[in-house]
Structure formats: C-alpha cells, structure tokens
Design a protein around this motif. Structure first.
Motif, short mmCIF file in Angstrom:
data_model
loop_
_atom_site.label_atom_id
_atom_site.label_comp_id
_atom_site.label_asym_id
_atom_site.label_seq_id
_atom_site.Cartn_x
_atom_site.Cartn_y
_atom_site.Cartn_z
N VAL A 72 67.61 -4.46 -32.91
CA VAL A 72 68.50 -5.14 -31.96
C VAL A 72 68.43 -4.46 -30.59
O VAL A 72 68.38 -5.12 -29.55
CB VAL A 72 69.95 -5.18 -32.50
CG1 VAL A 72 70.92 -5.63 -31.43
CG2 VAL A 72 70.04 -6.08 -33.71
N ALA A 73 68.41 -3.12 -30.60
CA ALA A 73 68.31 -2.38 -29.33
C ALA A 73 66.99 -2.68 -28.63
O ALA A 73 66.95 -2.82 -27.40
CB ALA A 73 68.45 -0.88 -29.60
N GLY A 123 67.26 -6.06 -27.02
CA GLY A 123 68.06 -5.92 -25.80
C GLY A 123 67.28 -5.26 -24.67
O GLY A 123 67.32 -5.70 -23.52
N TRP A 124 66.56 -4.19 -25.00
CA TRP A 124 65.73 -3.48 -24.03
C TRP A 124 64.70 -4.43 -23.41
O TRP A 124 64.58 -4.52 -22.19
CB TRP A 124 65.04 -2.31 -24.73
CG TRP A 124 63.94 -1.61 -24.00
CD1 TRP A 124 62.61 -1.84 -24.13
CD2 TRP A 124 64.07 -0.57 -23.03
NE1 TRP A 124 61.91 -0.99 -23.32
CE2 TRP A 124 62.77 -0.21 -22.62
CE3 TRP A 124 65.16 0.09 -22.46
CZ2 TRP A 124 62.54 0.79 -21.68
CZ3 TRP A 124 64.91 1.08 -21.52
CH2 TRP A 124 63.63 1.42 -21.14
N GLY A 167 64.78 -7.70 -23.36
CA GLY A 167 65.46 -8.76 -22.62
C GLY A 167 65.91 -8.32 -21.24
O GLY A 167 65.74 -9.05 -20.25
N VAL A 168 66.47 -7.12 -21.15
CA VAL A 168 66.92 -6.60 -19.85
C VAL A 168 65.74 -6.41 -18.92
O VAL A 168 65.79 -6.78 -17.74
CB VAL A 168 67.70 -5.28 -20.05
CG1 VAL A 168 67.89 -4.55 -18.73
CG2 VAL A 168 69.05 -5.55 -20.70
#
Length: 162
Positions: A10-11, A14-15, A17-18
């Motif tokens: 998940v991290a 997110g990484w 995606g950002v």
C-alpha cells in the motif's frame, strides 16, 4: 508477516501515486533511480507474497493433469474491493501508457528541457507499472489476510474442490 508486506505494498502504491501526480504537474520530486528502487522494494515483496499465498492445495476431485498439486485461487474480496483495485490499477496503467508517447519523441541536440521531459516520462512509465503491480499485490495480499482471518474464526482450513 503478510500484513507487513501488504502495508508495504500500500505504501508503494501511495509512493508511486504521489510521484506520478507530481510528474504530471511538472515536478520531479526525486531522481528516477530512487523513485523506481523505492517503489520496487515496497511493492514487489507484497505482490509476490500475494501471488504465492493465493495458491491452494487441490483436494477432492483431482485435476486432469497428475502433476498439478496446487491451483491459483482468485482473490476473495468484496465487490467494492475488487472494483477499487480495478480503478486504481487502470489509473496506473493509464499513467504508464500515456507516458510512452513522450518517451518516443526525438530529442534535439542540446535541448535540456526536452531531455528532462523524456526522463520524466520514463519515470512516470516505470512508476505506472510498479503502481499497477502494487495495486494487484495489495488486493492479493488482502484476500489472503481475509482468508486467514476467516479460517482462524471458523477453525477449518478452506480448500479448493474443483
């Protein structure tokens, strides 16, 4: 351990995606090597664990081929979870595919702005692939966690009898 790998996945999503969001805005937050290595380290173990834990031993009726002792089981997630996974996967897929057009353009000699844009497209493509893998890995690991929790609650292992 599976929970830790799922959280890492998940991290990683997110990484990626950002960083893709920043690249679309025209900012490169970190060098490509750092972005891709960190995303890979976060995403790939969870994806691998998700794939491996969704294999089940065949019980009951044996498969037609005698050497097949286990089958891959699709994730047992609620529909909203599968839908969300599909949407996130598609967003990363689109980000990666749309970056290919920018990578295929020729760079005139001495044009540093065009070279920078090309590197940005390469980073966006790599992060799009890893983000999509991470979305799938997160869903697979979550499905395994749900199955383990359900098995612990009922006390009976789930088997495949196909």
């Amino acid at each position: 351990m599976l929970l830790l790998l799922d959280v890492m996945c998940v991290a990683g999503v997110g990484w990626a995606g950002v960083l893709i969001g920043a690249l679309i805005r025209g900012e490169r937050l970190v060098p490509t090597t750092v972005a891709v290595v960190v995303a890979g380290v976060l995403v790939l173990p969870g994806f691998t664990a998700g794939v491996l834990t969704n294999r089940r031993v065949v019980r009951g009726r044996q498969p037609q081929s005698g050497w097949v002792r286990s089958v891959w089981s699709p994730p047992e997630l609620p529909r909203w979870g599968l839908t969300l996974t599909g949407m996130v996967f598609f967003a990363f897929w689109f980000a990666g595919i749309s970056a290919i057009a920018g990578m295929s353009q020729e760079i005139p000699a001495g044009d540093t702005a065009a070279a920078r844009r090309q590197v940005d497209h390469q980073q966006r493509f790599a992060l799009g692939v890893l983000g999509g893998v991470g979305a799938g890995g997160t869903a697979l690991a979550a499905a395994s966690l749900l199955r383990v929790r359900r098995t612990a609650r009922t006390g009976q292992p789930q088997t495949t009898s196909r």
